[in-house]
Scaffold this active site. Structure first.
Site, PDB file in Angstrom:
ATOM      1  CE1 TYR A  51     -19.508  12.763 -22.285  1.00 34.97           C
ATOM      2  CE2 TYR A  51     -20.036  13.392 -20.025  1.00 34.97           C
ATOM      3  CZ  TYR A  51     -20.139  12.507 -21.085  1.00 34.97           C
ATOM      4  OH  TYR A  51     -20.884  11.354 -20.946  1.00 34.97           O
ATOM      5  CD  GLU A 102     -10.354  26.978 -27.938  1.00 36.49           C
ATOM      6  OE1 GLU A 102      -9.265  27.591 -27.967  1.00 36.49           O
ATOM      7  OE2 GLU A 102     -11.336  27.363 -27.270  1.00 36.49           O
ATOM      8  CD  GLU A 158     -30.302   6.030 -30.552  1.00 42.93           C
ATOM      9  OE1 GLU A 158     -29.898   6.688 -29.569  1.00 42.93           O
ATOM     10  OE2 GLU A 158     -30.780   6.553 -31.577  1.00 42.93           O
TER      11      GLU A 158
END
Length: 447
Positions: A140, A144, A404
């Site tokens: 993850y 930036e 989902e």
């Protein structure tokens, strides 16, 4: 580097923002009695407002709504509201009540500590990232880092990738997307597949999968027959992070933040943001709408009040000439949801959309063994208006799905804290699903 110094570095990174503490909050699952109005009652008690201190405290948050394929609801409950919560369930619902997580803060802490342990090597990799191939799609990333990856990709694979400015967020962040096409010029009338993600800030797996798709398509064009055939037929437009303000806030302050971060200038001024997937102009403010600014599903003060959604609408309308497939990535529930959301009526192309969804679900099953269900938003879950899904249907895009992502059928209750080790498999199954939908469109539309 010592653990204390690492903690210091992390504290410096959050720039003094106070983290929201969910100690004592529990997550529960129960089978919903379809004859009751339990879910409607529960959602009306989501926030407690303190006019004196100008603060709002989350009392209850519905994480997963019941659907036809999965009649269970997952609900986060504040410790002081637990007794009231149980009293609101019917006897049959109470009998099925299961505790999934005894203290959600412990899960958030575990995720944060894992990020801390990886921060040194991640920091080193960021400083050394000179090529788009250095980007790790199995982690993850900050917004930036996402932008750096897209910009490097645009510079180093300019024959295939164009970096496009989509919008500017409430806090001034530029929202970027990429257009991916085979090397060389791409005809303007070529059909397109559109993917967006990150609409809801806490759903970290969604932008991670979008970034995975970008890298996978670019790196495997010419070597992977399915990827190559798909890109030869369709240009891909992918916007991996639609809500960067909310996403960054979820990373540094409130892990369970869902909305944008716009300032509310009317009532309850201390309650910020709107649900970006209730803010689209088509059928805005109708079924399933919430007009309370503190609510997690607040629809905004007016259609397209959120600059992120206003910019996304303009981007879809004016920069993509022939959209054929639209996918919006969310989590969680393992569902492929098609229009309509605002009504129980079926679209004119309902059967065709369901056929494509069936093929996508089978492709997922064949790829990873995971089961996804499919149907319209309103028939599978609940009425929802002002969604991108309904907007794209109204515009005439043939194949439209709100996806989902994981988890649902995992024995662990990861919910929004899905470990990064699941990114690759979730990305692989989404690419398989999109390839299947693309194949279906080629066959039915004779592309």
């Amino acid at each position: 580097m010592t653990w204390l110094l690492l903690l210091c570095l992390w504290a410096c990174h959050v720039s003094g923002d106070k983290r929201i503490d969910y100690s004592g909050y529990t997550v529960h699952r129960f089978q919903v009695d379809t004859s009751s109005n339990t879910m409607e009652k529960l959602e009306s008690f989501d926030m407690e407002l303190d006019e004196t201190t100008k603060t709002a405290r989350l009392l209850l948050d519905v994480w997963a709504e019941p659907s036809k394929s999965n009649p269970y609801a997952d609900v986060l409950v504040a410790p002081e509201f637990l007794s009231k919560f149980k009293s609101m369930l019917t006897a049959s619902e109470l009998a099925t009540l299961k505790l999934l997580e005894g203290d959600i803060q412990s899960q958030i802490n575990a995720e944060r500590h894992a990020m801390l342990r990886n921060s040194i090597s991640r920091r080193r990799k960021r400083s050394l990232m000179k090529s788009w191939t250095d980007f790790d799609t199995n982690s993850y990333h900050s917004y930036e880092e996402m932008m750096k990856f897209m910009k490097l990709l645009g510079e180093q694979k300019s024959d295939m990738v164009e970096v496009l400015k989509v919008a500017t967020s409430s806090e001034g962040r530029t929202i970027y997307g990429v257009k991916i096409h085979p090397p060389g010029a791409s005809p303007p009338e070529k059909p397109s597949i559109i993917v967006d993600a990150g609409v809801h800030a806490r759903e970290w797996i969604a932008p991670a999968v979008a970034l995975f798709l970008i890298r996978k398509i670019v790196s495997e064009y010419g070597s992977n027959p399915r990827v190559t055939a798909n890109l030869d037929k369709f240009d891909w437009y992918i916007v991996p992070q639609v809500n960067p303000d909310g996403y960054e806030y979820s990373r540094i302050s409130d892990r369970l933040w869902r909305k944008t971060r716009s300032k509310n200038t009317t009532v309850n001024r201390w309650c910020m943001g709107a649900d970006a997937n209730r803010n689209w102009g088509y059928r805005w403010g109708e079924a399933g709408a919430n007009r309370t600014p503190c609510s997690n599903i607040y629809m905004g003060s007016h259609p397209y009040s959120e600059p992120e959604i206003r910019g996304l609408k303009d981007f879809f309308t004016w920069q993509i000439a022939n959209p054929m497939v639209y996918i919006s990535l969310h989590s969680y529930g393992q569902l492929l949801l098609s229009p309509w959301g605002y009504t129980n009526e079926r679209t004119e192309n309902y059967q065709d959309q369901q056929s494509a969804a069936r093929e996508a679900a089978q492709a997922i099953k064949n790829t990873t063994g995971v089961s996804y269900s499919y149907g319209t938003i309103s028939e599978m879950m609940y009425p929802a208006s002002g969604t991108s899904i309904d907007f794209m249907q109204h515009r005439g895009v043939p194949y439209i799905y709100g996806v989902e992502l994981r988890p649902t059928d995992n024995p662990n209750s990861f919910a929004f804290n899905l470990p990064p080790s699941y990114i690759r498999a979730t990305g692989d199954e989404m690419l398989a699903a999109l390839n299947a939908i693309g194949d279906h469109a080629v066959k039915i539309k004779r592309l």
